[in-house]
Structures are given as structure tokens and as C-alpha cells.
Write a protein that holds these residues in place. Structure first.
Motif: not given
Length: 201
Positions: A178-201
Motif C-alpha cells: 500500500s502507498n502508506t507503507n511503500d518506501f517508494l510508492p511509484e517504483d514497482e521495484t522498491q517498497w522497503i528500505d530496511t537500513d534507512g539509507d535512502g536506497f530500497g532493499d
């Protein structure tokens, strides 16, 4: 030798090749087609035909189509070929239905018999639209209340397709999150950034 002139045989209008309806939801478009032939002597004049929707008890639910048609036809001729569609009433109850075509039932054109002046189509089902979506207010495929599968729409009043973190919420990039919990809600290849470095896992 004497020749006695006999009157021509009476007309014999017949319905054939009726197709009407398919398993569907109320308020959807119903397609139909049929033919009317003259099987015997001259048919001259105007006749009425109707196409009706019948319920499983044979009662008329609604008239789908009708018209008056003029003809001057003889043995074996195609009188009318009809193909069209109409929308079924949204309030039509769920159940089994069939169509019937009736031709010249008032005998405006003289016929010896009316045995082939009507034809019943194959049975099909109609699912009432409101009933179908009664437990899915936003009509996204996720139920508003649990129906036994443990899945409940987390955004019950707004259409959504998310299924990974929450069910039935808006998901712009269609990655399941869902957009609310999606790290990059407009990039289908990225949805989480576990280490919080600004780059998706």
C-alpha cells in the motif's frame, strides 16, 4: 381437361437460431440474435415480434425488444435477421433466466398454425449486482467483513489492490504494498528500505 386453380398455401413464419444471454451480472449488456423465415406460402403484410426475458418459473420479467415488421415473402425466404443487445435492469434478482421470441401471435398474417412461431433460448444465470458486492463496498475484491478466510479490507471504502502489508488499499505502482507503507510508492521495484539509507532493499 379442366384446370382448377387452388389458392396458395398459407404462410408459415418460423423462429430459428435464437441465441440470447449468457451467465452475467445484472446491469450488464445482454446480446441476442435470431432469424425469422417463411416456411410455406406467401406472407404479405405487417406482423409483430417480441423478445422477452423469462424467470425460472416462466414468468415475464421484462420485454427486451419488439417491433412491427412488414414482409412480402414466399417459401424458404429469410424474413428478418435480428442481432442486437440491451442492458439488463440492475435490480433483476439473482436466478436462472431464458429468452423467448414470439412472432405474429395475433395472426395479423394468416398462418395455418403457430407451432413454430415462438422459440425459447438456452437457460443462463443472472447475478444481482448489489447482492454480489454487498460485502465489498468499494468493489475491489476484498470483503468488508471476514467471510471465513481471515482476509478483511483494510481500506473498506476506497478501491485498492494492495495485498502484502494491507489488503485492498491504494497501490500506485502495483507492487502489492500500500502507498502508506511503500518506501517508494511509484517504483514497482522498491517498497522497503530496511537500513534507512535512502536506497530500497
Amino acid at each position: 381437361i379442366s384446370i382448377n386453380t387452388l389458392p396458395p398455401a398459407e404462410a408459415d413464419l418460423a423462429v430459428s437460431n435464437l441465441t440470447c444471454g449468457a451467465d452475467m451480472i445484472s446491469n450488464e449488456e445482454l446480446f441476442y440474435s435470431f432469424e425469422i423465415h417463411n416456411m410455406r406460402g406467401p406472407a404479405v403484410g405487417e406482423f409483430q415480434w417480441t423478445l422477452e426475458l423469462l424467470d425460472e418459473n416462466g414468468d415475464v420479467v421484462e420485454q427486451l425488444d419488439s417491433a412491427a415488421y412488414s414482409t412480402y415473402s414466399t417459401y424458404g425466404q429469410l424474413v428478418l435477421e435480428r442481432a442486437s443487445s440491451t442492458f439488463i435492469n440492475a435490480s433483476t434478482p439473482s436466478g436462472a433466466y431464458s429468452c423467448i421470441v414470439m412472432v405474429n401471435m395475433d395472426q395479423a398474417i394468416n398462418e395455418m398454425e403457430l407451432i413454430n412461431n415462438d422459440m425459447m433460448g438456452e437457460e443462463f444465470t443472472i447475478q444481482n449486482e448489489e447482492e454480489l458486492w454487498a460485502n465489498d463496498v468499494d468493489r475491489d475484491g476484498y470483503n468488508t467483513t471476514d467471510t471465513g478466510d481471515g482476509i478483511v479490507d483494510d481500506c473498506p471504502t476506497s478501491y485498492g489492490t494492495s495485498s502484502e502489508d494491507r489488503f485492498g488499499c491504494s497501490d500506485f505502482d502495483a507492487d502489492g504494498w500500500s502507498n502508506t507503507n511503500d518506501f517508494l510508492p511509484e517504483d514497482e521495484t522498491q517498497w522497503i528500505d530496511t537500513d534507512g539509507d535512502g536506497f530500497g532493499d
